[in-house]
Design a protein around this motif. Sequence first.
Motif, PDB file in Angstrom:
ATOM      1  N   LEU A   9       0.805  -1.609   0.132  1.00  0.00           N
ATOM      2  CA  LEU A   9      -0.010   0.208  -0.246  1.00  0.00           C
ATOM      3  C   LEU A   9       1.110   1.115   0.368  1.00  0.00           C
ATOM      4  CD1 LEU A   9      -2.590  -1.125   2.679  1.00  0.00           C
ATOM      5  CD2 LEU A   9      -2.823  -1.033   0.213  1.00  0.00           C
ATOM      6  N   ALA A  10       1.636   1.349   1.208  1.00  0.00           N
ATOM      7  CA  ALA A  10       2.468   2.165   1.026  1.00  0.00           C
ATOM      8  C   ALA A  10       3.466   2.680  -0.744  1.00  0.00           C
ATOM      9  CB  ALA A  10       3.835   2.289   2.535  1.00  0.00           C
ATOM     10  N   LYS A  11       4.117   1.848  -1.169  1.00  0.00           N
ATOM     11  CA  LYS A  11       4.303   2.147  -2.143  1.00  0.00           C
ATOM     12  C   LYS A  11       3.472   2.350  -3.506  1.00  0.00           C
ATOM     13  CE  LYS A  11       8.437  -1.298  -1.200  1.00  0.00           C
ATOM     14  NZ  LYS A  11       9.305  -2.060  -1.452  1.00  0.00           N
ATOM     15  N   ASN A  12       2.255   2.572  -3.375  1.00  0.00           N
ATOM     16  CA  ASN A  12       1.174   3.002  -4.019  1.00  0.00           C
ATOM     17  C   ASN A  12       0.212   3.775  -3.559  1.00  0.00           C
ATOM     18  OD1 ASN A  12       1.479   0.913  -7.123  1.00  0.00           O
ATOM     19  ND2 ASN A  12       1.983  -0.072  -4.671  1.00  0.00           N
ATOM     20  N   VAL A  13       1.473   4.681  -2.692  1.00  0.00           N
ATOM     21  CA  VAL A  13      -0.270   5.796  -1.806  1.00  0.00           C
ATOM     22  C   VAL A  13      -0.882   6.311  -3.256  1.00  0.00           C
ATOM     23  CG1 VAL A  13      -0.656   8.207  -1.000  1.00  0.00           C
ATOM     24  CG2 VAL A  13       1.877   6.633   0.096  1.00  0.00           C
ATOM     25  N   GLY A  14      -2.197   6.541  -2.491  1.00  0.00           N
ATOM     26  CA  GLY A  14      -2.906   6.862  -3.578  1.00  0.00           C
ATOM     27  C   GLY A  14      -4.014   6.732  -4.440  1.00  0.00           C
ATOM     28  N   LYS A  15      -3.517   5.254  -4.924  1.00  0.00           N
ATOM     29  CA  LYS A  15      -3.298   3.987  -5.844  1.00  0.00           C
ATOM     30  C   LYS A  15      -4.724   3.102  -5.146  1.00  0.00           C
ATOM     31  CE  LYS A  15      -2.303   1.261 -10.148  1.00  0.00           C
ATOM     32  NZ  LYS A  15      -1.118   1.173 -10.479  1.00  0.00           N
ATOM     33  N   VAL A  16      -6.046   2.547  -5.782  1.00  0.00           N
ATOM     34  CA  VAL A  16      -6.135   1.565  -5.518  1.00  0.00           C
ATOM     35  C   VAL A  16      -6.079   0.668  -6.588  1.00  0.00           C
ATOM     36  CG1 VAL A  16      -8.878   0.569  -5.669  1.00  0.00           C
ATOM     37  CG2 VAL A  16      -8.751   3.349  -6.149  1.00  0.00           C
ATOM     38  N   LEU A  17      -5.351  -0.584  -5.121  1.00  0.00           N
ATOM     39  CA  LEU A  17      -5.145  -1.431  -5.550  1.00  0.00           C
ATOM     40  C   LEU A  17      -6.486  -2.341  -5.411  1.00  0.00           C
ATOM     41  CD1 LEU A  17      -1.764  -1.684  -3.696  1.00  0.00           C
ATOM     42  CD2 LEU A  17      -1.855  -1.037  -5.911  1.00  0.00           C
ATOM     43  N   THR A  18      -6.726  -3.794  -6.244  1.00  0.00           N
ATOM     44  CA  THR A  18      -8.182  -4.338  -5.850  1.00  0.00           C
ATOM     45  C   THR A  18      -7.614  -5.228  -5.661  1.00  0.00           C
ATOM     46  OG1 THR A  18      -7.026  -5.551  -8.035  1.00  0.00           O
ATOM     47  CG2 THR A  18      -8.221  -2.802  -8.591  1.00  0.00           C
ATOM     48  N   HIS A  19      -8.797  -6.295  -4.216  1.00  0.00           N
ATOM     49  CA  HIS A  19      -8.314  -7.356  -4.001  1.00  0.00           C
ATOM     50  C   HIS A  19      -7.782  -8.029  -5.100  1.00  0.00           C
ATOM     51  CE1 HIS A  19     -12.787  -6.546  -2.463  1.00  0.00           C
ATOM     52  NE2 HIS A  19     -11.488  -5.860  -1.406  1.00  0.00           N
ATOM     53  N   ASN A  20      -7.747  -8.605  -6.262  1.00  0.00           N
ATOM     54  CA  ASN A  20      -7.786  -9.450  -6.810  1.00  0.00           C
ATOM     55  C   ASN A  20      -5.901  -9.196  -7.261  1.00  0.00           C
ATOM     56  OD1 ASN A  20      -9.807 -11.190  -7.758  1.00  0.00           O
ATOM     57  ND2 ASN A  20      -9.741 -10.349  -9.717  1.00  0.00           N
ATOM     58  N   PHE A  21      -5.526  -8.318  -7.021  1.00  0.00           N
ATOM     59  CA  PHE A  21      -4.131  -7.564  -7.409  1.00  0.00           C
ATOM     60  C   PHE A  21      -3.322  -7.992  -6.178  1.00  0.00           C
ATOM     61  CE2 PHE A  21      -1.003  -4.407  -6.632  1.00  0.00           C
ATOM     62  CZ  PHE A  21       0.003  -4.898  -7.226  1.00  0.00           C
ATOM     63  N   ILE A  22      -3.830  -7.284  -5.192  1.00  0.00           N
ATOM     64  CA  ILE A  22      -3.132  -7.562  -3.721  1.00  0.00           C
ATOM     65  C   ILE A  22      -3.239  -9.346  -3.252  1.00  0.00           C
ATOM     66  CG2 ILE A  22      -3.557  -7.860  -0.917  1.00  0.00           C
ATOM     67  CD1 ILE A  22      -5.064  -4.699  -1.787  1.00  0.00           C
ATOM     68  N   LEU A  23      -4.429  -9.715  -3.402  1.00  0.00           N
ATOM     69  CA  LEU A  23      -3.952 -11.138  -3.221  1.00  0.00           C
ATOM     70  C   LEU A  23      -3.193 -12.367  -3.917  1.00  0.00           C
ATOM     71  CD1 LEU A  23      -7.865 -12.395  -3.142  1.00  0.00           C
ATOM     72  CD2 LEU A  23      -5.978 -12.365  -1.488  1.00  0.00           C
ATOM     73  N   HIS A  24      -2.895 -11.165  -5.690  1.00  0.00           N
ATOM     74  CA  HIS A  24      -1.493 -12.009  -6.993  1.00  0.00           C
ATOM     75  C   HIS A  24      -0.563 -11.749  -6.298  1.00  0.00           C
ATOM     76  CE1 HIS A  24       0.222 -12.986 -10.162  1.00  0.00           C
ATOM     77  NE2 HIS A  24       0.797 -11.885  -9.846  1.00  0.00           N
ATOM     78  N   GLU A  25      -0.538 -10.644  -6.214  1.00  0.00           N
ATOM     79  CA  GLU A  25       1.394 -10.157  -4.887  1.00  0.00           C
ATOM     80  C   GLU A  25       1.715 -11.080  -3.976  1.00  0.00           C
ATOM     81  OE1 GLU A  25       3.568  -7.896  -6.590  1.00  0.00           O
ATOM     82  OE2 GLU A  25       1.961  -8.207  -8.397  1.00  0.00           O
ATOM     83  N   ILE A  26       0.979 -10.711  -2.522  1.00  0.00           N
ATOM     84  CA  ILE A  26       0.896 -11.509  -1.746  1.00  0.00           C
ATOM     85  C   ILE A  26       0.894 -12.884  -1.474  1.00  0.00           C
ATOM     86  CG2 ILE A  26       0.343 -11.639   0.437  1.00  0.00           C
ATOM     87  CD1 ILE A  26       1.489  -8.867  -0.693  1.00  0.00           C
ATOM     88  N   TRP A  27      -0.115 -13.661  -2.205  1.00  0.00           N
ATOM     89  CA  TRP A  27       0.002 -14.640  -1.832  1.00  0.00           C
ATOM     90  C   TRP A  27       0.252 -15.750  -3.142  1.00  0.00           C
ATOM     91  CZ3 TRP A  27      -4.056 -11.992   0.854  1.00  0.00           C
ATOM     92  CH2 TRP A  27      -3.361 -11.861   2.932  1.00  0.00           C
ATOM     93  N   GLY A  28      -0.116 -15.231  -4.441  1.00  0.00           N
ATOM     94  CA  GLY A  28       0.268 -15.659  -5.418  1.00  0.00           C
ATOM     95  C   GLY A  28      -0.992 -15.697  -6.616  1.00  0.00           C
ATOM     96  N   ASN A  29      -0.905 -16.850  -7.527  1.00  0.00           N
ATOM     97  CA  ASN A  29      -2.093 -16.628  -8.306  1.00  0.00           C
ATOM     98  C   ASN A  29      -3.115 -17.806  -7.721  1.00  0.00           C
ATOM     99  OD1 ASN A  29      -0.824 -15.019 -10.488  1.00  0.00           O
ATOM    100  ND2 ASN A  29       0.228 -17.342 -11.114  1.00  0.00           N
ATOM    101  N   TYR A  30      -2.649 -18.756  -6.986  1.00  0.00           N
ATOM    102  CA  TYR A  30      -3.442 -19.622  -6.458  1.00  0.00           C
ATOM    103  C   TYR A  30      -4.513 -18.921  -5.710  1.00  0.00           C
ATOM    104  CZ  TYR A  30      -0.423 -20.039  -2.712  1.00  0.00           C
ATOM    105  OH  TYR A  30       0.354 -19.087  -1.768  1.00  0.00           O
TER     106      TYR A  30
END
Length: 234
Positions: free
Chosen positions: A169-190
Motif C-alpha cells: 500500500l505504501a509503495k502505491n500511495v493514492g492508488k486503489v489496489l484491487t482485491h485480485n491484485f493484492i491477493l496475486h502479489e501477496i499469495w500468488g496466482n492460486y
Amino acid sequence: MNKPLILVVEDDKAIRKLITTTLETQGYLYHTAETGEASILESVSRQPDIIILDLGLPDMDGVDIIKKVRTWSNIPIIVVSARSEDKDKIDALDAGADDYLTKPFSVEELLARLRVSLRRIRYDNEKLLKDSTLFTNGNLKIDYAAGCVWLDEEEIHLTPIEYKLLCMLAKNVGKVLTHNFILHEIWGNYSSDVPALRVFMATLRKKIEKDPSKPKYIQTHIGVGYRMLRAPED
C-alpha cells in the motif's frame, strides 16, 4: 510541479468541454483526444503528467488503452466513465488505472482526484531524488531496509503478511489496489480468498489506526479493494 499537463480522452463534446474548462480555470495545461488511437499517439508525443480517460470510445475500449499505456509508462490514469458496475471498476484498476470516477461527477471531486495523483507524482519524484529506504506518511514510518515500522515514533510489531500488505500500500500511495491484485502479489496466482484478506486488513488497521472505524491511512473501496491515503502529520 509547474502547470501539469493533462491529457483528456473523451469523445462526448459536452463532457470534454466541462473537463477542459475546469482544468483551464485551475491553471492546468491540457490536450484532448476523441479516439483511442489518438490517445495513444498523444500519450507518446506529449508525455502528459496525468491522463483522464473515458472507457467508451468509438474505436477502442478504454481498458485496452490502459493496458497499452502500461507497457511503457506508469503515468497516473484517472478513469471517468458512465460504467458503474464493480466489475467495470475492477477491470480498469486491474489493467493499471490509478483511480475511477463515475459519471455524472462533480468538478470538485475530479479536481480532488487530480490533486491526489499530483501528490503521488511529487512523492515518487522526491523518493527517486532522495534514493531513501525510509517511507514517511504522516506519523507512520517504514524502514524497508530494516523491516521496521513506527507509529508516533514508537515501533509497532506486524506479522510478515501485515508488513507485506502495508509495504504494498505504501509503495502505491493514492492508488486503489484491487482485491485480485493484492491477493496475486501477496499469495500468488492460486489465491482468491478475499475474506482472509479482509481479516488481515482489519488486524493491520487496529495496529496503525488510532480509530479503525475512521481510518486515516487505509481506505476501503467496497467491493473493489484498498487505497493508502496521504496523511498529514498530527
